[in-house]
Design a protein around this motif. Sequence first.
Motif, PDB file in Angstrom:
ATOM      1  N   ALA A   1     -42.849 -35.158 -10.796  1.00 36.38           N
ATOM      2  CA  ALA A   1     -41.583 -34.479 -11.057  1.00 36.38           C
ATOM      3  C   ALA A   1     -41.238 -34.563 -12.533  1.00 36.38           C
ATOM      4  N   ARG A   2     -41.572 -35.686 -13.156  1.00 33.38           N
ATOM      5  CA  ARG A   2     -41.338 -35.833 -14.591  1.00 33.38           C
ATOM      6  C   ARG A   2     -42.183 -34.840 -15.387  1.00 33.38           C
ATOM      7  N   VAL A   3     -43.411 -34.614 -14.946  1.00 30.43           N
ATOM      8  CA  VAL A   3     -44.267 -33.640 -15.640  1.00 30.43           C
ATOM      9  C   VAL A   3     -43.627 -32.258 -15.589  1.00 30.43           C
ATOM     10  N   HIS A   4     -43.082 -31.899 -14.442  1.00 31.53           N
ATOM     11  CA  HIS A   4     -42.408 -30.604 -14.313  1.00 31.53           C
ATOM     12  C   HIS A   4     -41.193 -30.535 -15.217  1.00 31.53           C
ATOM     13  N   ASP A   5     -40.637 -31.683 -15.556  1.00 31.03           N
ATOM     14  CA  ASP A   5     -39.432 -31.747 -16.385  1.00 31.03           C
ATOM     15  C   ASP A   5     -39.746 -31.688 -17.875  1.00 31.03           C
ATOM     16  N   LEU A   6     -41.030 -31.665 -18.236  1.00 34.72           N
ATOM     17  CA  LEU A   6     -41.396 -31.562 -19.647  1.00 34.72           C
ATOM     18  C   LEU A   6     -41.001 -30.195 -20.197  1.00 34.72           C
ATOM     19  N   PRO A   7     -40.779 -30.092 -21.513  1.00 35.53           N
ATOM     20  CA  PRO A   7     -40.421 -28.800 -22.105  1.00 35.53           C
ATOM     21  C   PRO A   7     -41.550 -27.787 -21.950  1.00 35.53           C
ATOM     22  N   GLU A   8     -41.187 -26.524 -21.957  1.00 36.01           N
ATOM     23  CA  GLU A   8     -42.146 -25.443 -21.712  1.00 36.01           C
ATOM     24  C   GLU A   8     -43.309 -25.456 -22.707  1.00 36.01           C
TER      25      GLU A   8
END
Length: 228
Positions: free
Chosen positions: A116-123
């Motif tokens: 979930a943290r990876v998905h939260d990384l900036p684009e």
Amino acid sequence: MSPERPGDGRDGPDATSRAADREAEVGEPVVRGDPAVTGERAERAARFDPDDPESLATAADTVRRFASEAVAGDDNVVMLRGAAACAALVRGHGSYKAAAEAAGDDVQVSFIRKWARVHDLPESVRRHVARGHIAPTAAKHIARVAGEARFTIAWAVLDGDLTVREVRRVASAVNDGTATEAALRAEGVTPGRLTVELPPDAYRRLRDRASLENRDPGDVLADALDDY
């Protein structure tokens, strides 16, 4: 108590560092749905809506399959899809624990939290993950740190050829209080060092300007970027 979500507290950047966090809605295939990044696969990019029970059920199934199959592979787009599903479950169910329960007994809370943290990384960082320039396993460690450190470490992976093990050490050092630049130097990487290729005319003008102003070309470029 507010729901435990990616980006809250120690799990991501604080309110003053939102530029280093995801800005698009959770579950939106911003990167996975871009043909310039994923080609024909963009048309099949899955969207996970944390407010839609049917979509959450699909996300839970995606996470179950992701936990048992995809992590052992090297398909970066599949991993980003799994990360999106993890994030949607967290938002939809309110906590990492509830998300793991929804995904099934074989899915651990730590697994949900990491992806979930990876998905939260900036684009801008996730685009390099999708392209294969940053390994998803390295992205998991980048996502452990907060704020501008995320960008600094991510670009060091690109320009300094950091291994996953080195990224892990850097992230751990940063979370223990070491300055990001110092942690990178300990791994033999000089933060900010970038090799670029310019058109001959631009190169001549850059060298000319730097010489006339008694400055380093890098300083001239930095000023030009600030103005831009």
